[in-house]
Design a protein around this motif. Structure first.
Motif, PDB file in Angstrom:
ATOM      1  N   CYS A 134      17.204 -47.130 -30.508  1.00 18.05           N
ATOM      2  CA  CYS A 134      15.878 -46.831 -31.051  1.00 18.05           C
ATOM      3  C   CYS A 134      14.776 -47.683 -30.449  1.00 18.05           C
ATOM      4  N   CYS A 189      17.370 -55.909 -29.515  1.00 19.33           N
ATOM      5  CA  CYS A 189      16.080 -55.334 -29.146  1.00 19.33           C
ATOM      6  C   CYS A 189      14.958 -56.003 -29.916  1.00 19.33           C
ATOM      7  N   CYS A 229      18.126 -49.064 -35.813  1.00 21.96           N
ATOM      8  CA  CYS A 229      19.454 -48.453 -35.785  1.00 21.96           C
ATOM      9  C   CYS A 229      20.616 -49.436 -35.716  1.00 21.96           C
ATOM     10  N   GLY A 230      20.406 -50.616 -35.166  1.00 21.93           N
ATOM     11  CA  GLY A 230      21.481 -51.612 -35.090  1.00 21.93           C
ATOM     12  C   GLY A 230      22.465 -51.401 -33.954  1.00 21.93           C
ATOM     13  N   CYS A 270      22.209 -52.026 -30.970  1.00 16.66           N
ATOM     14  CA  CYS A 270      22.104 -53.089 -29.963  1.00 16.66           C
ATOM     15  C   CYS A 270      22.623 -54.431 -30.472  1.00 16.66           C
TER      16      CYS A 270
HETATM   17 FE1  FES Z   1      18.037 -49.758 -32.473  1.00 14.06          FE
HETATM   18 FE2  FES Z   1      17.997 -52.243 -31.480  1.00 14.06          FE
HETATM   19  S1  FES Z   1      17.945 -51.659 -33.557  1.00 14.06           S
HETATM   20  S2  FES Z   1      18.183 -50.380 -30.402  1.00 14.06           S
END
Ligand code: FES
Ligand code: FES
Length: 202
Positions: free
Chosen positions: A72, A92, A77-78, A80
């Protein structure tokens, strides 16, 4: 017309414009380089990075750890998620320069000598993934979760993984994987790439 509105390729003609010069100086400051020293998956790196480079960009584009993915770019979204000194962070969300002097573990650093980490094995055993895009971040966050709370309730698991989104699984089997590791019943690890029990009887 103000020189500030000119496109970059016309700036030369306005070399003496103070507004444009300040804009260019600001852009130059943004691409200032800094040398950082980090350990990634047990290997020491010393690299020049742009001050604006995100940690996830550094890991993927300069170190080559493409197992850490970008879902994202907005901290939602987590996907990464990596470990920074043993704690999960969304890579990120921080700059590479902020990781200077720190130890980073990515999903690629979990398996040892070809043996999956118990959390990786549990995700495999319980089929806790479909497309797999969220899986690197889910596994890194799940390990951190159990590091904080070795015996979480189902609610605590769901809350603990609240920063990691999965579009496919409905989370049921992800919760099962974490519970399996917490219960100590995960397979102790299987050679990476080898056949692992799915836990589903035919
Ligand atoms: Fe989605 Fe880092 S939280 S890419
Ligand atoms: Fe597809 Fe989680 S398995 S997003």
């Amino acid at each position: 017309m103000s020189c500030a509105t000119l496109p970059l390729h016309e700036v030369a003609a306005f070399g003496g414009c103070p507004i444009r010069r300040r804009l260019l100086e600001g852009q130059a400051a943004m691409i200032r380089m800094t040398r950082i020293s980090v350990t990634v998956d047990g290997v020491a790196y010393s690299d020049e990075v742009e001050n604006r480079t995100l940690l996830v960009q550094y890991l993927r584009e300069q170190v080559g750890k493409t197992g850490t993915v970008i879902g994202c770019d907005t901290t939602n979204c987590g996907a990464c998620t990596v470990h920074l000194d043993g704690r999960s962070v969304k890579s990120c969300t921080m700059l590479a320069v902020q990781a200077d002097g720190h130890e980073i573990t990515t999903i690629e650093g979990l398996a040892k000598d070809g043996v999956l980490h118990p959390m990786q094995a549990a995700f495999h055993d319980t089929h806790a993934l479909q497309c797999g895009f969220c899986t690197p971040g889910m596994i890194m966050s799940s390990i951190d979760l159990l590091g904080e709370n070795a015996n979480p309730t189902e609610t605590e698991i769901r809350e603990g993984l609240g920063g990691n989104l999965c579009r496919c699984t409905g989370y049921q089997n992800i919760v099962k994987a974490v519970q399996q590791v917490a219960a100590g019943s995960a397979s102790t690890g299987s050679p990476a790439g080898a056949s692992v029990s799915t836990g589903v009887s035919s």
